[in-house]
Design a protein around this motif. Sequence first.
Motif, PDB file in Angstrom:
ATOM      1  N   ALA A  32       0.831  -1.202   0.000  1.00  0.00           N
ATOM      2  CA  ALA A  32       0.000   0.000   0.000  1.00  0.00           C
ATOM      3  C   ALA A  32       0.866   1.253   0.000  1.00  0.00           C
ATOM      4  O   ALA A  32       0.574   2.239  -0.697  1.00  0.00           O
ATOM      5  CB  ALA A  32      -0.941  -0.001   1.206  1.00  0.00           C
ATOM      6  N   ALA A  33       1.940   1.239   0.770  1.00  0.00           N
ATOM      7  CA  ALA A  33       2.838   2.387   0.812  1.00  0.00           C
ATOM      8  C   ALA A  33       3.574   2.555  -0.516  1.00  0.00           C
ATOM      9  O   ALA A  33       3.714   3.672  -1.027  1.00  0.00           O
ATOM     10  CB  ALA A  33       3.830   2.229   1.957  1.00  0.00           C
ATOM     11  N   ALA A  34       4.035   1.452  -1.082  1.00  0.00           N
ATOM     12  CA  ALA A  34       4.783   1.517  -2.337  1.00  0.00           C
ATOM     13  C   ALA A  34       3.946   2.132  -3.451  1.00  0.00           C
ATOM     14  O   ALA A  34       4.463   2.855  -4.307  1.00  0.00           O
ATOM     15  CB  ALA A  34       5.249   0.120  -2.734  1.00  0.00           C
ATOM     16  N   ALA A  35       2.646   1.877  -3.438  1.00  0.00           N
ATOM     17  CA  ALA A  35       1.764   2.396  -4.475  1.00  0.00           C
ATOM     18  C   ALA A  35       1.613   3.908  -4.412  1.00  0.00           C
ATOM     19  O   ALA A  35       1.166   4.537  -5.369  1.00  0.00           O
ATOM     20  CB  ALA A  35       0.394   1.737  -4.363  1.00  0.00           C
ATOM     21  N   ARG A  36       2.009   4.515  -3.288  1.00  0.00           N
ATOM     22  CA  ARG A  36       1.830   5.949  -3.111  1.00  0.00           C
ATOM     23  C   ARG A  36       3.133   6.733  -3.235  1.00  0.00           C
ATOM     24  O   ARG A  36       3.147   7.951  -3.057  1.00  0.00           O
ATOM     25  CB  ARG A  36       1.192   6.226  -1.745  1.00  0.00           C
ATOM     26  CG  ARG A  36      -0.121   5.505  -1.545  1.00  0.00           C
ATOM     27  CD  ARG A  36      -0.756   5.773  -0.204  1.00  0.00           C
ATOM     28  NE  ARG A  36      -1.381   7.087  -0.144  1.00  0.00           N
ATOM     29  CZ  ARG A  36      -2.159   7.506   0.852  1.00  0.00           C
ATOM     30  NH1 ARG A  36      -2.398   6.698   1.881  1.00  0.00           N
ATOM     31  NH2 ARG A  36      -2.693   8.709   0.830  1.00  0.00           N
ATOM     32  N   LEU A  37       4.229   6.066  -3.522  1.00  0.00           N
ATOM     33  CA  LEU A  37       5.509   6.759  -3.663  1.00  0.00           C
ATOM     34  C   LEU A  37       5.501   7.673  -4.888  1.00  0.00           C
ATOM     35  O   LEU A  37       4.813   7.395  -5.879  1.00  0.00           O
ATOM     36  CB  LEU A  37       6.642   5.748  -3.774  1.00  0.00           C
ATOM     37  CG  LEU A  37       6.887   4.866  -2.545  1.00  0.00           C
ATOM     38  CD1 LEU A  37       7.978   3.839  -2.829  1.00  0.00           C
ATOM     39  CD2 LEU A  37       7.250   5.713  -1.324  1.00  0.00           C
ATOM     40  N   ARG A  38       6.276   8.748  -4.830  1.00  0.00           N
ATOM     41  CA  ARG A  38       6.306   9.732  -5.914  1.00  0.00           C
ATOM     42  C   ARG A  38       7.735  10.218  -6.131  1.00  0.00           C
ATOM     43  O   ARG A  38       8.567  10.178  -5.211  1.00  0.00           O
ATOM     44  CB  ARG A  38       5.412  10.921  -5.572  1.00  0.00           C
ATOM     45  CG  ARG A  38       5.727  11.551  -4.212  1.00  0.00           C
ATOM     46  CD  ARG A  38       4.834  12.735  -3.923  1.00  0.00           C
ATOM     47  NE  ARG A  38       4.896  13.137  -2.532  1.00  0.00           N
ATOM     48  CZ  ARG A  38       4.942  14.396  -2.107  1.00  0.00           C
ATOM     49  NH1 ARG A  38       4.928  15.385  -2.982  1.00  0.00           N
ATOM     50  NH2 ARG A  38       4.977  14.674  -0.810  1.00  0.00           N
ATOM     51  N   PRO A  39       8.062  10.683  -7.331  1.00  0.00           N
ATOM     52  CA  PRO A  39       9.399  11.221  -7.584  1.00  0.00           C
ATOM     53  C   PRO A  39       9.630  12.498  -6.782  1.00  0.00           C
ATOM     54  O   PRO A  39       8.697  13.181  -6.363  1.00  0.00           O
ATOM     55  CB  PRO A  39       9.386  11.525  -9.087  1.00  0.00           C
ATOM     56  CG  PRO A  39       8.230  10.763  -9.633  1.00  0.00           C
ATOM     57  CD  PRO A  39       7.227  10.673  -8.536  1.00  0.00           C
TER      58      PRO A  39
END
Length: 244
Positions: free
Chosen positions: A155-162
């Motif tokens: 769930a956290a990985a899906a929300r990562l951003r550059p």
Amino acid sequence: MRDVRVGEADGRPGVVLVHGLWNGAWTWDDVRGGLAGRGVDSVAVELPLTELAADVRATRDALTAFGRPAVLVGHSYGGAVITAAGAHPLVRHLLYVAAFQLDAGESVSRLLPGHDFPATRLPEAMRVSEDAVDLDRELGPHLLYSDAEAPVAAAAAARLRPVGRLLFRGVPEHIAWHQHASTYVICADDQVVHPDLQRAMARRATHCLVWPGGHSPALTRPDALADLIAGVVRGLPPGQRAAG
């Protein structure tokens, strides 16, 4: 979770939370729930993650909107942010969680000159373009959330951003831990900021704790982190509790 605004509280100290690179204010959701259950109000800053100066402004604006004494908490890169933003007059204590407790002239990519610390695999996971830095979608989350349960990590990985490349060279204009007491939490199994580097930065802090586990205790140990933060708030000297 409802953010507390100026005039909604009685001046009791609270908490302002600052996230790290590639993440967002959502990182603190479970910690904020734990703080609320302990009677401590909090806000989580959403950093633009373009350059350090912009992130510091966003944090200072959040402190002003909070409007009362605050413990300022930074995770990872958020430590660079709170080092500068902690000069705000409402800050009473700085709490670094596996974070960059920088000194004058340092940045997250250049600190403690003359020291040689073991490397982590973070550079291997970074994907650098002309003006941004992203993470490999497999290795990046593995390093950030190495000890998280699989659903939490996914769930956290899906929300990562550059993030902006300028962040890595940003130097704080103020070093707030020179004027405020600070606490450092070393994450002993961290695969992003090497524990040896954390130990060196923690020597700058007033207090130091060592926790088992990886880089992201806000996701893996939110109750323990909420308990620690609430304890810091309760432990503020009475003279530091009043605004202004």
